[in-house]
Motif scaffolding. Structure first.
Motif, short mmCIF file in Angstrom:
data_model
loop_
_atom_site.label_atom_id
_atom_site.label_comp_id
_atom_site.label_asym_id
_atom_site.label_seq_id
_atom_site.Cartn_x
_atom_site.Cartn_y
_atom_site.Cartn_z
N ILE A 39 10.27 2.83 -40.00
CA ILE A 39 8.89 2.52 -39.60
C ILE A 39 8.75 1.02 -39.36
O ILE A 39 8.15 0.59 -38.37
N LEU A 40 9.32 0.24 -40.27
CA LEU A 40 9.30 -1.22 -40.13
C LEU A 40 9.96 -1.63 -38.82
O LEU A 40 9.42 -2.46 -38.07
N VAL A 55 11.17 -3.72 -48.26
CA VAL A 55 10.56 -2.38 -48.23
C VAL A 55 11.59 -1.36 -48.66
O VAL A 55 12.80 -1.61 -48.64
N SER A 56 11.12 -0.19 -49.04
CA SER A 56 12.02 0.86 -49.48
C SER A 56 12.84 1.38 -48.31
O SER A 56 12.40 1.30 -47.15
N PRO A 57 14.05 1.91 -48.58
CA PRO A 57 14.89 2.41 -47.48
C PRO A 57 14.18 3.41 -46.57
O PRO A 57 14.39 3.41 -45.36
N GLY A 58 13.32 4.24 -47.17
CA GLY A 58 12.63 5.24 -46.37
C GLY A 58 11.63 4.67 -45.39
O GLY A 58 11.26 5.32 -44.40
N ILE A 118 0.32 -1.08 -44.39
CA ILE A 118 0.58 -1.08 -42.95
C ILE A 118 1.68 -0.07 -42.62
O ILE A 118 1.57 0.72 -41.67
N LEU A 119 2.73 -0.05 -43.42
CA LEU A 119 3.85 0.83 -43.14
C LEU A 119 3.51 2.30 -43.41
O LEU A 119 4.12 3.20 -42.84
#
Length: 199
Positions: free
Chosen positions: A49-50, A42-45, A135-136
């Motif tokens: 959230i993850l 997933v992206s750093p941003g 989902i994120l």
């Protein structure tokens, strides 16, 4: 509700997506090989959230790092639902299945549970990554979806169903199958209650 109670009483057959009594080895289907860690996918941003969703899921990061994207997304979504107080034993499917069983009525399912997971497992990696992204991004938030269902907010439900290019595969294809089955079944005697979700 009284309307649902009357529909249950008038029906001699129940049809769900899958039987609540069926079990499947989710972990065996979920595990992949040579996967990047969940955070690297997933992206750093999105990583905070993850991290928060992994904590809510109750699953270890080590376990989820070995899950394919569809399985990771599914586990995070279930964790979101569980954190909101939901559990499968109190779900609509389990309750209906039990009511019809107690009444000695016929119970059917469109799919085996394993078939449903296999459909997700067969998605291209790019589509699985979109599932995880949804989902994120909170596009499949359990609390909001539950509120939309209980209040009859069709517009919000349509946003949930159409939030991704996967709509045709995960919603349209099942809906087409169900509609053909229902059309054929309506030519036979009896009253059937079909209880399914958004594709």
């Amino acid at each position: 509700t009284p309307l649902i109670d009357r529909a249950i009483a008038a029906s001699d057959t129940l049809v769900l997506e899958s039987s609540p009594e069926e079990s499947v080895d989710f972990r065996a289907m979920a595990q992949g090989t040579n996967l990047k860690s969940a955070g690297e996918r997933v992206s750093p941003g999105k990583r905070p959230i993850l991290d928060a969703m992994i904590a809510r899921s109750g699953a270890s990061r080590e376990t989820l790092d070995n899950y394919k994207d569809w399985a990771l997304a599914t586990t995070l979504a279930v964790g979101d639902a569980t954190a909101s107080g939901a559990n499968s034993r109190e779900g609509v499917e389990a309750k209906l299945w039990s009511v019809f069983a107690s009444a000695g009525k016929t119970r059917l399912a469109f799919y085996h549970a394993k078939d449903q997971l296999a459909r997700l497992d067969s998605l291209p990696e790019s589509d699985q990554r979109k599932m995880l992204g949804n989902i994120l991004e909170g596009k499949e938030n359990y609390g909001e979806t539950l509120k939309a269902w209980t209040t009859g907010d069709i517009a919000s439900l349509e946003k949930t169903a159409a939030c991704t290019p996967l709509e045709g595969k995960l919603v349209g294809q099942p809906n087409n199958y169900w509609s053909r089955w229902i059309a054929a079944r309506m030519k036979q005697p009896g009253t059937v209650l079909v209880a399914v979700g958004l594709g």
